[in-house]
Design a protein around this motif. Structure first.
Motif, mmCIF file in Angstrom:
data_model
loop_
_atom_site.group_PDB
_atom_site.id
_atom_site.type_symbol
_atom_site.label_atom_id
_atom_site.label_comp_id
_atom_site.label_asym_id
_atom_site.label_seq_id
_atom_site.Cartn_x
_atom_site.Cartn_y
_atom_site.Cartn_z
ATOM 1 N N TRP A 1 -7.532 -16.622 13.756
ATOM 2 C CA TRP A 1 -7.945 -16.150 12.679
ATOM 3 C C TRP A 1 -7.996 -17.213 11.497
ATOM 4 O O TRP A 1 -7.151 -18.007 11.243
ATOM 5 C CB TRP A 1 -7.054 -14.942 12.233
ATOM 6 C CG TRP A 1 -7.000 -13.803 13.160
ATOM 7 C CD1 TRP A 1 -7.241 -13.912 14.441
ATOM 8 C CD2 TRP A 1 -6.207 -12.576 13.168
ATOM 9 N NE1 TRP A 1 -6.842 -12.749 15.065
ATOM 10 C CE2 TRP A 1 -6.176 -12.105 14.461
ATOM 11 C CE3 TRP A 1 -5.342 -12.037 11.996
ATOM 12 C CZ2 TRP A 1 -5.406 -10.722 14.574
ATOM 13 C CZ3 TRP A 1 -4.692 -10.990 12.278
ATOM 14 C CH2 TRP A 1 -4.779 -10.152 13.382
ATOM 15 N N ASN B 1 -14.380 -11.973 10.716
ATOM 16 C CA ASN B 1 -13.465 -12.473 11.741
ATOM 17 C C ASN B 1 -12.905 -10.874 12.462
ATOM 18 O O ASN B 1 -12.405 -9.940 11.633
ATOM 19 C CB ASN B 1 -12.359 -13.023 11.611
ATOM 20 C CG ASN B 1 -11.013 -13.325 12.543
ATOM 21 O OD1 ASN B 1 -11.469 -14.136 13.361
ATOM 22 N ND2 ASN B 1 -10.346 -12.426 12.749
ATOM 23 N N GLN C 1 -15.014 -15.115 15.112
ATOM 24 C CA GLN C 1 -15.726 -15.068 14.033
ATOM 25 C C GLN C 1 -17.334 -14.715 14.427
ATOM 26 O O GLN C 1 -17.808 -15.272 15.268
ATOM 27 C CB GLN C 1 -15.585 -16.401 13.368
ATOM 28 C CG GLN C 1 -16.347 -16.403 11.985
ATOM 29 C CD GLN C 1 -15.710 -15.841 10.805
ATOM 30 O OE1 GLN C 1 -14.375 -15.362 10.798
ATOM 31 N NE2 GLN C 1 -16.278 -15.530 9.649
ATOM 32 N N ASN D 1 -13.521 -22.804 10.721
ATOM 33 C CA ASN D 1 -13.473 -21.765 9.493
ATOM 34 C C ASN D 1 -13.102 -22.171 8.285
ATOM 35 O O ASN D 1 -12.615 -23.621 8.110
ATOM 36 C CB ASN D 1 -12.770 -20.401 10.088
ATOM 37 C CG ASN D 1 -13.404 -19.188 9.513
ATOM 38 O OD1 ASN D 1 -13.712 -19.004 8.540
ATOM 39 N ND2 ASN D 1 -13.511 -18.413 10.534
#
Length: 326
Positions: free
Chosen positions: A297, A229, A264, A69
Motif C-alpha cells: 500500500w 489503491n 494500485q 507510488n
C-alpha cells in the motif's frame, strides 16, 4: 549531474512461445509490447522511441522502485533516522523511487532464453536518498498464454522496499479503456487527499464509487476516476487472481494474478504520446491504457497499520505477478 542512461546501450529482448511474443527493454526492465496469437495489436502500451521512456512514456511497462507510488513530501524514517527522498516534480512528493528510480535505469541481462530473461540492477547506498546497497532482479517468463514477472531484492542495510510493474493495458487497441470492464477482488480501498496521499482510512468498497466486486464498465460518469489503491490483504499471499479486465469488442480477457497485498489502479488520464511513437496505430491520449500495479500500500512509511515495507539484510523481497490472457 546527468542521471539519464545512455540509450545506445539499451537492449530489446524478444520472448516467444506458441501463444505470446513479448518485447522487454533493458531500460527500466520495461515490457514494451505483448502480442497474443490471433491479435494484431499489442495488449500493452509502448513506444518505438526509446527517448519517450524518459519523457512522455515514462513508467510505460517499467519496474518502478525502490519504493513505488507516493511517499508524502519525500519524508521517510528508517530505524530511527530521517531520510529526505527527492521529490518527483512537479509533484510535491516522492513518486516511484524518484527521478532516477529503477524505472529509469538501464538494467543488465543476467540470463536469457527463448521464453525467459533475467535482468538485474544494483542500487547504491544513498542513491535517490535511500539507505542500503540493494540488488534487484526481475525474471520475465512465458507460460503458455501467460507472462510472469518475478521481482526479488536484497539489501545490506535496513531499508524500505516496494516494487511495482507499471504496464498500461488495452485489450482492444481502440485507444481508450473506458469501455473495458473491470472486476477487482477487494473489500477495501484507500481514500486519498487532493494530492493523492492516503488519509490513513481503510474504507469498504461495497456501495462506494470504487466498488468493482462485480465486472463493471470502467467509464468515468459516476465516480471521479481511478488512481486508487485497492486493499487485497495485510500481507503477501500465494499467487492468485485479484483482478479481471475484459474488452467487450474483442472478448479478450486478462486475469491479473499477484502475491502482493495491494493493487494500485490508474486510468491513464494523463497519457499523451504521438502517433509516430505509438507501437499500435494512432495517437495515445487520456484513458488510452489502464495501469494495474501490484504493490504494497502507498505511503506505508507514514501509516503503521498498513502492511510494512521494511526490508532487512537477513530478508529477501519477492513479488510474483502474472498476466493470464484468455
Amino acid at each position: 549531474m546527468n542521471l539519464a542512461p545512455d540509450l545506445n546501450q539499451v537492449q530489446c529482448i524478444t520472448l516467444t512461445n506458441a501463444q505470446l511474443k513479448v518485447n522487454i527493454l533493458t531500460l527500466g526492465a520495461s515490457i514494451q509490447s505483448i502480442y497474443l496469437k490471433g491479435y494484431a495489436h499489442s495488449l500493452v502500451l509502448g513506444s518505438s522511441n526509446l527517448s519517450d521512456y524518459l519523457g512522455d512514456a515514462k513508467y510505460f511497462g517499467a519496474v518502478v522502485g525502490r519504493v513505488a507510488n507516493r511517499t508524502a513530501k519525500g519524508h521517510a524514517v528508517v530505524d530511527g533516522k530521517t531520510y529526505q527522498l527527492p521529490l518527483t516534480l512537479p509533484e510535491p512528493h516522492h513518486l516511484h523511487g524518484g527521478p532516477a528510480g529503477t524505472g529509469s535505469k538501464n538494467w543488465s541481462v543476467v540470463e536469457q532464453a527463448d521464453d525467459r530473461v533475467q535482468l538485474q540492477t544494483q542500487l547504491s547506498d544513498g542513491e535517490m536518498g535511500y539507505p542500503g546497497n540493494m540488488v534487484v532482479n526481475v525474471v520475465y517468463q512465458l507460460l503458455d498464454n501467460s507472462l510472469e514477472m518475478d521481482i526479488t531484492a536484497t539489501t545490506d542495510r535496513l531499508t524500505i522496499c516496494n516494487f511495482a510493474g507499471h504496464s498500461y493495458l488495452n485489450l482492444d487497441g481502440t485507444g481508450s479503456i473506458l469501455d473495458h470492464q473491470l472486476h477487482i477482488k477487494a473489500d477495501h480501498y484507500l481514500p486519498v487527499d487532493n494530492e493523492l496521499i492516503p488519509t490513513g482510512e481503510v474504507t469498504p468498497t461495497e456501495g462506494s464509487t470504487f466498488d468493482f466486486n462485480q465486472l463493471r464498465r470502467i467509464g468515468r460518469e459516476d465516480y471521479p476516476g481511478l488512481d486508487t489503491n485497492f486493499c487485497l490483504s495485510l500481507c503477501n499471499r500465494p499467487l492468485q487472481t485479484v483482478a479481471t479486465l475484459k474488452a467487450p469488442i474483442t472478448g479478450l480477457t486478462l486475469d491479473y494474478q499477484t502475491t502482493e497485498p495491494g493493487l494500485q489502479v490508474y486510468d491513464g488520464r494523463h497519457i499523451q504520446l504521438s502517433a509516430a511513437s505509438n507501437i499500435n496505430p494512432g495517437r495515445l491520449t487520456a484513458y488510452a491504457g489502464l495501469a494495474l500495479e501490484a504493490q504494497h500500500w502507498p505511503d506505508a512509511v507514514h501509516q503503521s497499520h498498513f502492511p510494512p515495507i521494511l526490508l532487512a539484510p537477513e530478508d529477501r523481497y519477492q513479488q510474483i505477478t502474472r498476466y493470464v490472457f484468455r
